[in-house]
Each structure stands twice: as C-alpha cells, then as structure tokens.
Design a protein around this motif. Structure first.
Motif, PDB file in Angstrom:
ATOM      1  N   GLY A  45     -17.722  -4.702  -9.237  1.00 55.38           N
ATOM      2  CA  GLY A  45     -18.904  -5.417  -8.736  1.00 55.38           C
ATOM      3  C   GLY A  45     -19.309  -5.043  -7.322  1.00 55.38           C
ATOM      4  N   ASN A  46     -18.665  -4.028  -6.741  1.00 54.78           N
ATOM      5  CA  ASN A  46     -18.919  -3.712  -5.329  1.00 54.78           C
ATOM      6  C   ASN A  46     -19.804  -2.500  -5.086  1.00 54.78           C
ATOM      7  OD1 ASN A  46     -17.619  -5.838  -3.997  1.00 54.78           O
ATOM      8  ND2 ASN A  46     -15.618  -4.889  -4.325  1.00 54.78           N
ATOM      9  N   LEU A  47     -20.213  -1.827  -6.140  1.00 59.89           N
ATOM     10  CA  LEU A  47     -21.160  -0.733  -5.957  1.00 59.89           C
ATOM     11  C   LEU A  47     -22.027  -0.587  -7.191  1.00 59.89           C
ATOM     12  CD1 LEU A  47     -20.341   2.174  -7.551  1.00 59.89           C
ATOM     13  CD2 LEU A  47     -18.627   2.261  -5.765  1.00 59.89           C
ATOM     14  N   ILE A  48     -23.175   0.077  -6.985  1.00 58.29           N
ATOM     15  CA  ILE A  48     -24.030   0.435  -8.118  1.00 58.29           C
ATOM     16  C   ILE A  48     -24.111   1.956  -8.190  1.00 58.29           C
ATOM     17  CG2 ILE A  48     -25.362  -1.702  -8.233  1.00 58.29           C
ATOM     18  CD1 ILE A  48     -27.607  -0.334  -6.660  1.00 58.29           C
ATOM     19  N   ARG A  49     -24.328   2.438  -9.422  1.00 55.07           N
ATOM     20  CA  ARG A  49     -24.253   3.881  -9.676  1.00 55.07           C
ATOM     21  C   ARG A  49     -25.339   4.277 -10.668  1.00 55.07           C
ATOM     22  NH1 ARG A  49     -19.641   3.636 -12.168  1.00 55.07           N
ATOM     23  NH2 ARG A  49     -18.390   4.018 -10.310  1.00 55.07           N
ATOM     24  N   ARG A  50     -25.905   5.471 -10.452  1.00 58.95           N
ATOM     25  CA  ARG A  50     -26.760   6.066 -11.486  1.00 58.95           C
ATOM     26  C   ARG A  50     -26.375   7.525 -11.657  1.00 58.95           C
ATOM     27  NH1 ARG A  50     -33.371   6.264 -12.649  1.00 58.95           N
ATOM     28  NH2 ARG A  50     -33.034   7.488 -14.539  1.00 58.95           N
ATOM     29  N   LYS A  51     -26.396   7.975 -12.906  1.00 61.19           N
ATOM     30  CA  LYS A  51     -26.058   9.367 -13.234  1.00 61.19           C
ATOM     31  C   LYS A  51     -27.262  10.036 -13.882  1.00 61.19           C
ATOM     32  CE  LYS A  51     -21.266   8.129 -14.273  1.00 61.19           C
ATOM     33  NZ  LYS A  51     -20.230   7.978 -15.312  1.00 61.19           N
ATOM     34  N   TRP A  52     -27.426  11.294 -13.586  1.00 59.42           N
ATOM     35  CA  TRP A  52     -28.470  12.111 -14.201  1.00 59.42           C
ATOM     36  C   TRP A  52     -27.836  13.429 -14.672  1.00 59.42           C
ATOM     37  CZ3 TRP A  52     -28.857   9.532  -9.640  1.00 59.42           C
ATOM     38  CH2 TRP A  52     -29.952   8.688  -9.421  1.00 59.42           C
ATOM     39  N   THR A  53     -28.279  13.918 -15.823  1.00 60.37           N
ATOM     40  CA  THR A  53     -27.994  15.312 -16.185  1.00 60.37           C
ATOM     41  C   THR A  53     -29.262  16.083 -15.880  1.00 60.37           C
ATOM     42  OG1 THR A  53     -26.497  14.595 -17.926  1.00 60.37           O
ATOM     43  CG2 THR A  53     -27.234  16.879 -18.008  1.00 60.37           C
ATOM     44  N   VAL A  54     -29.197  16.958 -14.892  1.00 59.27           N
ATOM     45  CA  VAL A  54     -30.399  17.645 -14.441  1.00 59.27           C
ATOM     46  C   VAL A  54     -30.483  19.034 -15.076  1.00 59.27           C
ATOM     47  CG1 VAL A  54     -30.575  16.334 -12.299  1.00 59.27           C
ATOM     48  CG2 VAL A  54     -29.250  18.456 -12.321  1.00 59.27           C
ATOM     49  N   LYS A  55     -31.633  19.672 -14.871  1.00 58.75           N
ATOM     50  CA  LYS A  55     -31.926  20.939 -15.560  1.00 58.75           C
ATOM     51  C   LYS A  55     -30.904  22.025 -15.213  1.00 58.75           C
ATOM     52  CE  LYS A  55     -35.778  24.154 -15.992  1.00 58.75           C
ATOM     53  NZ  LYS A  55     -36.969  24.610 -15.257  1.00 58.75           N
ATOM     54  N   ASN A  56     -30.601  22.131 -13.931  1.00 62.30           N
ATOM     55  CA  ASN A  56     -29.656  23.155 -13.488  1.00 62.30           C
ATOM     56  C   ASN A  56     -29.189  22.799 -12.074  1.00 62.30           C
ATOM     57  OD1 ASN A  56     -31.755  23.979 -11.739  1.00 62.30           O
ATOM     58  ND2 ASN A  56     -32.565  25.369 -13.292  1.00 62.30           N
ATOM     59  N   PHE A  57     -28.346  23.620 -11.515  1.00 61.62           N
ATOM     60  CA  PHE A  57     -27.749  23.355 -10.198  1.00 61.62           C
ATOM     61  C   PHE A  57     -28.805  23.187  -9.108  1.00 61.62           C
ATOM     62  CE2 PHE A  57     -25.747  24.889  -6.232  1.00 61.62           C
ATOM     63  CZ  PHE A  57     -24.685  23.997  -6.152  1.00 61.62           C
ATOM     64  N   VAL A  58     -29.800  24.072  -9.132  1.00 67.06           N
ATOM     65  CA  VAL A  58     -30.830  24.013  -8.086  1.00 67.06           C
ATOM     66  C   VAL A  58     -31.634  22.716  -8.197  1.00 67.06           C
ATOM     67  CG1 VAL A  58     -32.953  25.108  -7.228  1.00 67.06           C
ATOM     68  CG2 VAL A  58     -30.949  26.499  -7.754  1.00 67.06           C
ATOM     69  N   ALA A  59     -31.931  22.310  -9.430  1.00 69.22           N
ATOM     70  CA  ALA A  59     -32.637  21.033  -9.624  1.00 69.22           C
ATOM     71  C   ALA A  59     -31.804  19.884  -9.042  1.00 69.22           C
ATOM     72  CB  ALA A  59     -32.913  20.801 -11.111  1.00 69.22           C
ATOM     73  N   GLY A  60     -30.501  19.960  -9.234  1.00 70.67           N
ATOM     74  CA  GLY A  60     -29.608  18.927  -8.683  1.00 70.67           C
ATOM     75  C   GLY A  60     -29.627  18.916  -7.168  1.00 70.67           C
ATOM     76  N   LEU A 114     -38.190   9.002  -7.029  1.00 68.17           N
ATOM     77  CA  LEU A 114     -38.172  10.432  -6.698  1.00 68.17           C
ATOM     78  C   LEU A 114     -38.293  11.268  -7.970  1.00 68.17           C
ATOM     79  CD1 LEU A 114     -35.202  10.495  -4.136  1.00 68.17           C
ATOM     80  CD2 LEU A 114     -37.658  10.592  -3.617  1.00 68.17           C
ATOM     81  N   PRO A 115     -38.984  12.415  -7.882  1.00 69.06           N
ATOM     82  CA  PRO A 115     -39.044  13.303  -9.040  1.00 69.06           C
ATOM     83  C   PRO A 115     -37.697  13.980  -9.270  1.00 69.06           C
ATOM     84  CG  PRO A 115     -40.117  14.329  -7.147  1.00 69.06           C
ATOM     85  CD  PRO A 115     -39.717  12.943  -6.711  1.00 69.06           C
ATOM     86  N   VAL A 116     -37.332  14.128 -10.522  1.00 68.92           N
ATOM     87  CA  VAL A 116     -36.089  14.829 -10.855  1.00 68.92           C
ATOM     88  C   VAL A 116     -36.303  15.598 -12.156  1.00 68.92           C
ATOM     89  CG1 VAL A 116     -35.135  12.718 -11.936  1.00 68.92           C
ATOM     90  CG2 VAL A 116     -33.584  14.563 -11.256  1.00 68.92           C
ATOM     91  N   GLU A 117     -35.891  16.867 -12.153  1.00 68.87           N
ATOM     92  CA  GLU A 117     -36.007  17.688 -13.367  1.00 68.87           C
ATOM     93  C   GLU A 117     -34.756  17.478 -14.204  1.00 68.87           C
ATOM     94  OE1 GLU A 117     -37.786  21.913 -13.158  1.00 68.87           O
ATOM     95  OE2 GLU A 117     -36.730  21.626 -11.267  1.00 68.87           O
ATOM     96  N   THR A 118     -34.883  16.705 -15.265  1.00 67.70           N
ATOM     97  CA  THR A 118     -33.701  16.442 -16.086  1.00 67.70           C
ATOM     98  C   THR A 118     -33.575  17.487 -17.193  1.00 67.70           C
ATOM     99  OG1 THR A 118     -35.032  14.842 -17.263  1.00 67.70           O
ATOM    100  CG2 THR A 118     -33.530  13.969 -15.621  1.00 67.70           C
ATOM    101  N   LYS A 119     -32.418  17.459 -17.826  1.00 66.18           N
ATOM    102  CA  LYS A 119     -32.123  18.391 -18.920  1.00 66.18           C
ATOM    103  C   LYS A 119     -33.127  18.194 -20.051  1.00 66.18           C
ATOM    104  CE  LYS A 119     -28.387  18.916 -22.202  1.00 66.18           C
ATOM    105  NZ  LYS A 119     -27.160  18.262 -22.652  1.00 66.18           N
ATOM    106  N   LYS A 120     -33.650  19.290 -20.588  1.00 67.62           N
ATOM    107  CA  LYS A 120     -34.644  19.187 -21.682  1.00 67.62           C
ATOM    108  C   LYS A 120     -33.973  18.751 -22.980  1.00 67.62           C
ATOM    109  CE  LYS A 120     -38.511  20.577 -19.679  1.00 67.62           C
ATOM    110  NZ  LYS A 120     -38.084  21.200 -18.487  1.00 67.62           N
TER     111      LYS A 120
END
Ligand SMILES: C[C@H](O)[C@H](O)[C@H]1CNC2=NC(N)=NC(=O)C2=N1
Length: 120
Positions: A45-60, A114-120
C-alpha cells in the motif's frame, strides 16, 4: 481529496514535501486509482506502479525522458525501470513519508497524459 478526478489531478501541481503529511491510506488510494487507468497499488500500500510494453528500446528511453521532464518540473521523482529492452515501469512513492501522498497521484495523472509508443 476524496472526490477528485483525473482531470483535476492532472491540473494540480506537486507540493514540496519533507514529511509531516499523513499517508494516503489504502481505501483512498484505491479510489484514486479508479481515476488512473493502468496504475496499481503495491501490496504494502506504499507505492503505485504502472508498466508498459513499448515498441522498442528507443521508444522506452523517449518515454522515460518525458517522464523525467515532468518529474523535474514538479520536483517529485519516480523510480523508473527499463528492462528486457522494452519493458518500462514507473513507481511512485513520497519518500519523505515512506508512502503515498497526493503528489504521487498528481504525477501519475500527468504521466498518463504523455505519448508512448506501445508494442503493436
Ligand atoms: C523538497 C522536495 O519536494 C523534496 O526534496 C522532494 C524531491 N523529490 C521527491 N520525490 C519523491 N518521490 N519523494 C520525495 O519525498 C521527494 N522529495
């Protein structure tokens, strides 16, 4: 803070915090997270988290650079991770209180914009 929505959170700014504010408790955190798609509460209960799988390393890297800009503008700083070349995660906690403050939810709302390029 009980009835605040994502739009309102996004428009607020983080307040410098060096302690002395109560933690956002679990029921309040769970309610706020309903306004913040993708974010989850850690089991303690002490932090919040979000995960994304992005298109590639540079997108990350591009995305995390934008996260860093927002964090620096707000003077509230997340833990950021880029692992396995395109798995990004951002964790938010208010270190000064060892738990969650409104700042974390404000930053999460701004990060969700924010814009983010996620995995297709
Ligand atoms: C005064 C200023 O707000 C503090 O030093 C900030 C800087 N960034 C911070 N970021 C986070 N996540 N937690 C803090 O307690 C914190 N403290």
């Amino acid at each position: 803070m009980a009835e605040i929505n994502a739009q309102e959170l996004k428009q607020k700014h983080c307040v410098p915090c060096e302690g002395g504010v109560p933690k956002v408790d679990r029921p309040a955190a769970e309610r706020l997270l309903k306004e913040l798609p993708g974010w989850e509460l850690a089991s303690d209960g002490n932090l919040i988290r979000r995960k994304w799988t992005v298109k590639n390393f540079v997108a990350g890297m591009n995305f995390l650079s934008k996260v860093a800009d927002v964090a620096e503008a707000e003077q509230h700083h997340p833990d950021i991770h880029l692992t396995g070349y395109r798995n990004v995660s951002v964790e938010l906690m208010t270190h000064a209180i060892g738990g969650l403050s409104e700042n974390d939810f404000i930053l999460a709302a701004k990060i969700n914009d924010l814009p983010v390029e996620t995995k297709k």
